[in-house]
Design a protein around this motif. Structure first.
Motif, PDB file in Angstrom:
ATOM      1  N   UNK A   1       0.804  -1.217   0.000  1.00 25.09           N
ATOM      2  CA  UNK A   1       0.000   0.000   0.000  1.00 25.09           C
ATOM      3  C   UNK A   1       0.840   1.271   0.000  1.00 25.09           C
ATOM      4  N   UNK A   2       2.071   1.184  -0.474  1.00 25.74           N
ATOM      5  CA  UNK A   2       2.917   2.377  -0.583  1.00 25.74           C
ATOM      6  C   UNK A   2       3.233   2.651  -2.046  1.00 25.74           C
TER       7      UNK A   2
ATOM      8  N   UNK B   1      -3.612  -7.480   1.005  1.00 27.99           N
ATOM      9  CA  UNK B   1      -2.620  -6.422   1.227  1.00 27.99           C
ATOM     10  C   UNK B   1      -1.634  -6.929   2.272  1.00 27.99           C
ATOM     11  N   UNK B   2      -0.352  -6.585   2.125  1.00 29.29           N
ATOM     12  CA  UNK B   2       0.685  -7.064   3.037  1.00 29.29           C
ATOM     13  C   UNK B   2       1.575  -5.917   3.501  1.00 29.29           C
ATOM     14  N   UNK B   3       2.143  -6.089   4.667  1.00 31.76           N
ATOM     15  CA  UNK B   3       3.135  -5.156   5.213  1.00 31.76           C
ATOM     16  C   UNK B   3       4.064  -5.976   6.088  1.00 31.76           C
ATOM     17  N   UNK B   4       5.364  -5.777   5.931  1.00 31.44           N
ATOM     18  CA  UNK B   4       6.359  -6.454   6.752  1.00 31.44           C
ATOM     19  C   UNK B   4       7.410  -5.428   7.134  1.00 31.44           C
ATOM     20  N   UNK B   5       7.610  -5.242   8.447  1.00 31.60           N
ATOM     21  CA  UNK B   5       8.518  -4.186   8.912  1.00 31.60           C
ATOM     22  C   UNK B   5       9.316  -4.633  10.125  1.00 31.60           C
ATOM     23  N   UNK B   6      10.573  -4.213  10.147  1.00 27.96           N
ATOM     24  CA  UNK B   6      11.428  -4.449  11.304  1.00 27.96           C
ATOM     25  C   UNK B   6      11.066  -3.475  12.403  1.00 27.96           C
TER      26      UNK B   6
ATOM     27  N   UNK C   1       0.554  -7.013  -3.757  1.00 28.32           N
ATOM     28  CA  UNK C   1      -0.300  -7.766  -2.826  1.00 28.32           C
ATOM     29  C   UNK C   1      -0.280  -9.248  -3.185  1.00 28.32           C
ATOM     30  N   UNK C   2      -0.721 -10.068  -2.270  1.00 26.24           N
ATOM     31  CA  UNK C   2      -0.800 -11.513  -2.516  1.00 26.24           C
ATOM     32  C   UNK C   2      -2.106 -11.834  -3.227  1.00 26.24           C
TER      33      UNK C   2
END
Length: 138
Positions: A39-40, A108-113, A49-50
């Protein structure tokens, strides 16, 4: 020994208080290059997205199965359209937050440290691995 445990536990950090979905949107990525999201608009943080695998409910069930089988992953939040998992790194136990917002057309996906500035591509590689696993027949 106790000092080592304290130092290692500090690597996990606390979960951000702004995680989750709000009006169909996941939390935006920070300016640092340790996050990817579908979403960026930023090319360096953007990830597709998947694809759904069957219905949204079937996709959700499949994602839960996949996450339960991932090493050092723990499902920490879920509802009908949202999943959040915590992934810990192997050595220092750094924690990344991975979110899925399951819609009618895609996920929708998001993965963040949680900590640090760069993730050396770990979050992008993780989402691509999960994408591949989701597309495989169960």
């Amino acid at each position: 020994m106790c000092l080592s445990l304290i130092i290692l536990s500090a690597c996990s950090g606390s979960p951000p208080d702004n995680l989750g979905a709000d009006q169909g949107r996941l939390t935006p990525c920070p300016a640092s290059p340790n996050c990817v999201s579908s979403q960026v608009d930023s090319d360096d943080q953007q990830i597709a997205p998947l694809a759904l695998q069957g219905s949204p409910n079937q996709t959700r069930a499949r994602l839960i199965d996949i996450l339960s089988d991932e090493p050092r992953a723990r499902l920490v939040a879920q509802d009908a359209h949202y999943l959040r998992a915590e992934f810990s790194s192997k050595v220092l136990r750094f924690v990344d937050d991975v979110e899925f917002l399951i819609g009618e057309e895609h996920v929708e996906v998001r993965s963040a440290s949680r900590l640090g500035y760069s993730d050396f591509g770990v979050n992008r590689k993780r989402i691509e691995r999960l994408r591949q696993r989701l597309a495989e027949q169960p």
